[in-house]
Scaffold this motif. Structure first.
Motif, short mmCIF file in Angstrom:
data_model
loop_
_atom_site.label_atom_id
_atom_site.label_comp_id
_atom_site.label_asym_id
_atom_site.label_seq_id
_atom_site.Cartn_x
_atom_site.Cartn_y
_atom_site.Cartn_z
N THR A 102 0.99 -1.25 -0.20
CA THR A 102 0.21 0.24 -0.34
C THR A 102 1.29 1.14 0.04
O THR A 102 1.93 1.70 1.10
N THR A 103 0.50 2.47 -0.72
CA THR A 103 1.18 3.69 -0.72
C THR A 103 0.50 4.49 -1.24
O THR A 103 -0.74 4.78 -1.80
N HIS A 104 1.04 5.65 -0.56
CA HIS A 104 0.11 6.87 -0.89
C HIS A 104 -0.01 7.80 -1.73
O HIS A 104 1.64 8.13 -1.76
N VAL A 105 -0.67 8.08 -2.80
CA VAL A 105 -0.19 8.95 -4.58
C VAL A 105 -0.52 10.16 -4.26
O VAL A 105 -1.83 10.25 -4.39
N LYS A 106 0.07 11.10 -4.27
CA LYS A 106 -0.10 12.27 -4.28
C LYS A 106 -1.15 12.65 -6.57
O LYS A 106 -0.43 12.19 -6.76
N LYS A 107 -2.43 13.48 -6.25
CA LYS A 107 -3.09 13.39 -7.24
C LYS A 107 -3.67 14.94 -6.85
O LYS A 107 -4.68 15.39 -6.55
N GLY A 108 -2.77 15.90 -6.96
CA GLY A 108 -3.36 17.49 -7.04
C GLY A 108 -3.01 17.81 -5.21
O GLY A 108 -2.29 17.44 -4.75
N ASP A 109 -4.99 17.63 -5.47
CA ASP A 109 -4.61 18.36 -3.59
C ASP A 109 -5.17 17.00 -2.75
O ASP A 109 -4.97 16.68 -1.47
N LEU A 110 -5.16 15.73 -3.47
CA LEU A 110 -5.95 15.09 -2.86
C LEU A 110 -4.97 13.50 -2.93
O LEU A 110 -3.56 13.48 -3.44
N THR A 111 -5.31 13.36 -1.94
CA THR A 111 -3.83 11.35 -1.53
C THR A 111 -4.80 10.09 -1.86
O THR A 111 -5.62 10.16 -1.17
N VAL A 112 -4.15 9.70 -2.87
CA VAL A 112 -5.09 8.02 -2.96
C VAL A 112 -4.00 7.40 -2.74
O VAL A 112 -2.69 6.84 -3.15
N VAL A 113 -4.58 6.24 -1.70
CA VAL A 113 -4.84 5.00 -1.47
C VAL A 113 -4.38 4.19 -3.02
O VAL A 113 -4.57 3.74 -3.65
N GLU A 114 -3.26 3.53 -3.17
CA GLU A 114 -2.36 2.57 -4.19
C GLU A 114 -1.79 1.30 -3.54
O GLU A 114 -1.39 1.41 -2.79
N ASN A 115 -2.85 0.30 -4.37
CA ASN A 115 -2.18 -1.40 -3.98
C ASN A 115 -1.13 -1.87 -4.97
O ASN A 115 -0.42 -2.72 -4.43
N ARG A 116 -1.55 -1.09 -5.86
CA ARG A 116 -0.74 -2.39 -7.21
C ARG A 116 0.70 -0.93 -7.81
O ARG A 116 0.50 -0.50 -8.96
N ILE A 117 1.36 -1.00 -6.95
CA ILE A 117 2.91 -0.37 -7.25
C ILE A 117 3.55 -2.28 -7.10
O ILE A 117 3.50 -2.86 -6.55
N ALA A 118 4.51 -1.88 -8.17
CA ALA A 118 6.10 -3.01 -7.87
C ALA A 118 7.18 -2.39 -8.42
O ALA A 118 7.68 -1.47 -9.24
N PHE A 119 8.65 -2.59 -7.54
CA PHE A 119 9.66 -2.00 -7.96
C PHE A 119 9.77 -3.95 -8.69
O PHE A 119 9.43 -4.67 -8.67
N THR A 120 10.59 -3.10 -10.44
CA THR A 120 11.57 -4.01 -11.02
C THR A 120 12.19 -3.76 -11.85
O THR A 120 12.65 -2.28 -11.76
N ASP A 121 12.97 -4.63 -12.26
CA ASP A 121 14.02 -3.83 -12.84
C ASP A 121 13.56 -3.23 -14.30
O ASP A 121 12.96 -3.99 -15.39
N ALA A 122 15.32 -2.51 -14.97
CA ALA A 122 14.74 -2.26 -16.26
C ALA A 122 14.46 -3.57 -17.22
O ALA A 122 13.63 -3.14 -18.33
N SER A 123 15.29 -3.97 -17.14
CA SER A 123 14.78 -5.80 -18.35
C SER A 123 13.72 -6.14 -18.12
O SER A 123 13.22 -7.02 -19.06
N ILE A 124 12.86 -5.40 -17.10
CA ILE A 124 10.95 -6.21 -17.77
C ILE A 124 10.17 -5.91 -19.23
O ILE A 124 9.98 -7.36 -19.09
N PHE A 125 10.63 -5.12 -19.09
CA PHE A 125 9.70 -4.95 -20.77
C PHE A 125 10.82 -5.62 -21.60
O PHE A 125 10.12 -5.41 -22.87
#
Length: 810
Positions: A102-125
């Motif tokens: 779970t991570t909070h992401v800023k959207k203007g003055d709002l804070t949105v809770v996001e759960n679909r975030i991943a750390f990845t290597d550049a080679s993922i693509f």
């Protein structure tokens, strides 16, 4: 000629509207059910197939056995991906993924809770097919503090897909530069993330630890056949790279470790198998199981067979009434070939009508089915290119099979014998029809028993004593974002009326958080007396808040200084270590690595044993757990007792806002989190009930038609019996007993098979119900009752008919 066949077929079908309606409705229901299930199965089997190189992508897993401890991981060591690419020339590329939570992401003055975030290597693509709309896939995640967004996410935060160069803020303080926008990850993927953050932003990603497992690691091979060669090389590979750290941590070489009966191994899972054939610790999302694909495929086949059998049964029943028609046609000069085509045309026409109804009904009901199954299936033009030919084949095959009996059998009758009435046959004379009724109800009873067993298992899951009380527990998921103020928040909530207890930790039975450590029974660190349990940092309020019970000893006491080196173990751990009688005051040792054993070993003393509690699915046995008194602010759990919950929630939110005005509180109730764990089983149960009901309805439609036919065949007999004094009850009993005998026979045949199949399904659960005799009895009684009710409608109608009309020459 063909036009004449169609016209004559239509007239014949219209003349017998009742039978035609039953035939079309039953077959349409069967085809509809089959079509929806096929779409479900195809969707399940299509997971990860969107990747161009899906057959050459493999995930690297770890299996660890230490003493009697065994854990199968879907994750691997931090340096593995880079090392494998350097060591193996047939590894084209390797990449890692680590879910961020779970991570909070800023959207203007709002804070949105996001759960679909991943750390990845550049080679993922380079490994996965994730087409980039803007940005360079080769360099997008090469630098720290860079992020790639999906198309929908870019539109959500920037109202454009041209978001490259813009900045996005995580957790109020971490700025990330958008370096690419990709198309949305297909729903048929074993991972579904909206944010792909460079692993270069995560210092731990450069760790050289070979005895740690926390990265989902994938390799792209030059050819899929290299997989066996790669797996064969893993023992030597591990010995080369993990041997030194194993010597330091466990004080033995890799060979000694293997000879002791323990093992540390790697293996590969093909990308195509992850969704349906993998249930390891550390999966990137909830997977399904191939078992459900087999179950629903079987149901689809059974329902289609029931519908087809139903159609054939009614067609053969009707054919006896048409024998005189065949005789007249032959006398008037009709050839056998023309009669065959005539009967087949009628059969194919009914099948065609049913198929068209089923196709349009499936399109209309697909949104409802998606909601029920948790899917997002869409009928595309590409799918119709194979669905329509398949349906056309069904029309031809089913139509031909159903019409074959009247077409080839009746067309061979001699006209003189037919016109004299020598070929009139009753219900009892058809072995084929009896066999088909037994088959229909045998399958229906099998499905009824399966439905009852699934329902009982789901009810068992919901009502089983889990070792903790999940009712009225509010979980604040993002308490960690308060940082140092988390303890203040906890204290303020404790003082609120309506709050019974609070505990601060992310380690909860329903959270999915896992953390394993190695413990030994003595300071010599003998791995044969080791344990590899879940090791959770909790506070002194954890056990009371979750309403757990102590089996031995006491809970932590924050006022006792020595409890900083105290642990509480569960009953499974006590049993594993042989501490069954009295575990209190026993010692456990944890190796911290290094050359000197005692200097790098931490001693813990056991102060209590908590009764076993479930923190995995009931498919798995309860593992050993070690609770340590420590600080973890991953979540805050609050046991409430207020009768005015909305008012209490307002107070909790006000306390949160007072400490963190810019962050939104993210909470759930523990019983809801628990239900999420078993969502797939609940959906399967609901789908099973629906299709079982449809199968029974289809079988009953056939039985209804056959009962009508049997009553029609015995009209004169019924009239004579009534004139001689027979009452309605005896006539109904006479007409019903032949059908009931067939249903009882179906029960005798299908019950053992249903017991065997459902017992196999239950083996997947470590904690399960036993199939009781009453389940089979209830299924049989239900099937018989349904059959009697279905038959009785026509039987009573025939029994109440005026005998004068029945005895008229027909």
């Amino acid at each position: 000629m063909i036009k004449n066949y169609i016209k004559t077929a239509f007239r014949s079908l219209y003349k017998n509207k009742g039978f035609t309606t039953i035939n079309i409705l039953g077959l349409a229901l069967g085809l509809l059910s089959c079509l929806l299930i096929v779409l479900y199965v195809v969707d399940e089997l299509s997971f990860d197939k969107y990747n161009v190189n899906h057959d050459r992508i493999f995930r690297v897993n770890e299996d660890l056995k230490l003493g009697d401890n065994k854990v199968d991981y879907a994750v691997a060591m931090p340096p593995l991906a880079k090392t494998m690419k350097a060591e193996y020339p047939y590894v084209v590329e390797a990449t890692r993924i680590k879910a961020a939570g779970t991570t909070h992401v800023k959207k203007g003055d709002l804070t949105v809770v996001e759960n679909r975030i991943a750390f990845t290597d550049a080679s993922i693509f380079s490994v996965f097919t994730l087409p980039m709309i803007s940005g360079d896939p080769k360099t997008a995640l090469k630098d720290p503090n860079t992020v790639v967004l999906t198309e929908t996410t870019a539109l959500k935060y920037f109202n454009t897909t041209d978001a490259v160069g813009k900045t996005i803020v995580f957790n109020e303080k971490e700025n990330f530069k958008v370096t690419g926008v990709i198309k949305d990850v297909p729903k048929q993927s074993h991972f579904n993330f909206d944010f792909f953050v460079s692993l270069e932003s995560f210092p731990d990603s450069r760790s050289n630890e070979w005895l740690r497992s926390d990265y989902n690691t994938y390799v792209l091979l030059k050819d899929k056949h290299y997989a066996k060669q790669l797996e064969a090389s893993f023992p030597a590979f591990l010995q080369k790279f993990s041997g030194a750290q194993m010597q330091s941590e466990l004080h033995m070489s890799y060979d000694q470790f293997e000879k002791s009966g323990s093992y540390f191994r790697m293996n590969l899972t093909p990308l195509d198998d992850i969704h349906l054939r993998s249930a390891r610790t550390g999966e990137l999302g909830p997977n399904s199981t191939i078992q459900y694909v087999y179950i629903f495929s079987a149901i689809a086949i059974f329902i289609l067979l029931i519908a087809c059998v139903n159609f054939m049964n009614l067609s053969t029943a009707r054919s006896a009434n048409r024998a005189r028609e065949v005789g007249v046609r032959k006398v008037l000069g009709s050839s056998r070939q023309h009669l065959i085509f005539q009967f087949l045309a009628e059969s194919v026409m009914v099948t065609l009508f049913a198929t068209i109804i089923a196709l349009f009904a499936s399109i209309a009901l697909l949104p409802l089915f998606n909601q029920l199954a948790g899917k997002e299936i869409v009928l595309t033009v590409q799918m119709l290119t194979w669905i329509i030919p398949v349906l056309f084949a069904i029309v031809v095959i089913v139509g031909a099979l159903a019409g074959s009996y009247p077409a080839f059998f009746l067309s061979a009758f001699q006209p003189i014998a037919v016109l004299k009435g020598k070929l009139s046959a009753g219900f009892k004379s058809s072995f084929l029809r009896n066999f088909l009724v037994v088959f229909q109800f045998g399958v229906s009873i099998l499905l009824i028993i399966g439905t009852l067993v699934i329902y009982n298992q789901l009810n068992f899951i919901q009502t089983k004593n889990l070792g903790y009380n999940r009712s009225q527990v509010l979980v604040v998921q993002n308490a960690y974002e308060l940082g140092n103020q988390a303890s203040i928040f906890k204290q303020e909530l404790t003082e609120l009326p309506g709050v019974k207890a609070t505990t601060m930790t992310g380690f909860l039975p329903t959270s999915g958080w896992k953390n394993t450590r190695i413990f030994f029974k003595d300071a010599s660190l003998n791995q044969k007396q080791s344990m590899f349990p879940q090791t959770w940092d909790v506070d002194a309020d954890w056990i009371p808040t979750l309403d757990m019970k102590m089996a031995q000893g006491r809970n932590f006491d924050k006022n006792i200084a020595t409890d900083s080196s105290a642990v509480i173990i569960n009953e499974a751990a006590a049993k594993f270590l042989g501490f069954n009688d009295n575990a209190v005051n026993k010692e456990l040792y944890q190796s911290l690595g290094g050359k000197t054993e005692l200097a790098n070993t931490k001693l813990y003393h056991v102060v209590g044993v908590v009764k076993d509690f479930h923190f995995n699915s009931l498919r798995e046995k309860i593992e050993p757990v070690v609770l340590k008194l420590g600080q973890n602010i991953g979540a805050l759990s609050i046991r409430v007792s207020s009768t005015n919950l909305p008012a209490l929630m307002s107070q909790i939110k006000a306390k949160w806002s007072g400490l963190s005005p810019s962050l939104q509180i993210n909470y759930s109730f523990m019983d809801q989190d628990f239900d999420t764990i078993y969502k797939s089983e609940q959906r399967v149960g609901e789908i099973f009930v629906i299709f079982t009901t449809l199968a029974i309805i289809i079988a009953c439609l056939g039985l209804f038609g056959l009962a009508a036919y049997a009553a029609e065949q015995r009209t004169k007999e019924i009239g004579i019996r009534k004139v001689l004094g027979a009452d309605v009850t005896s006539i109904v009993s006479m007409l019903s007993k032949d059908f009931v005998k067939l249903v009882v026979l179906a029960l005798v045949i299908s019950a053992p098979l249903a017991w065997y199949l459902m017992n196999k399904w239950l083996q997947d659960f470590a904690y399960r119900v036993q199939i009781q005799w009453w389940v089979v009895a209830a299924a049989g009684a239900g099937a018989i009752l349904i059959a009697v009710v279905t038959i009785s409608f026509q039987s009573i109608k025939a029994a109440l008919a005026n005998p004068v009309n029945s005895l008229k020459d027909q």
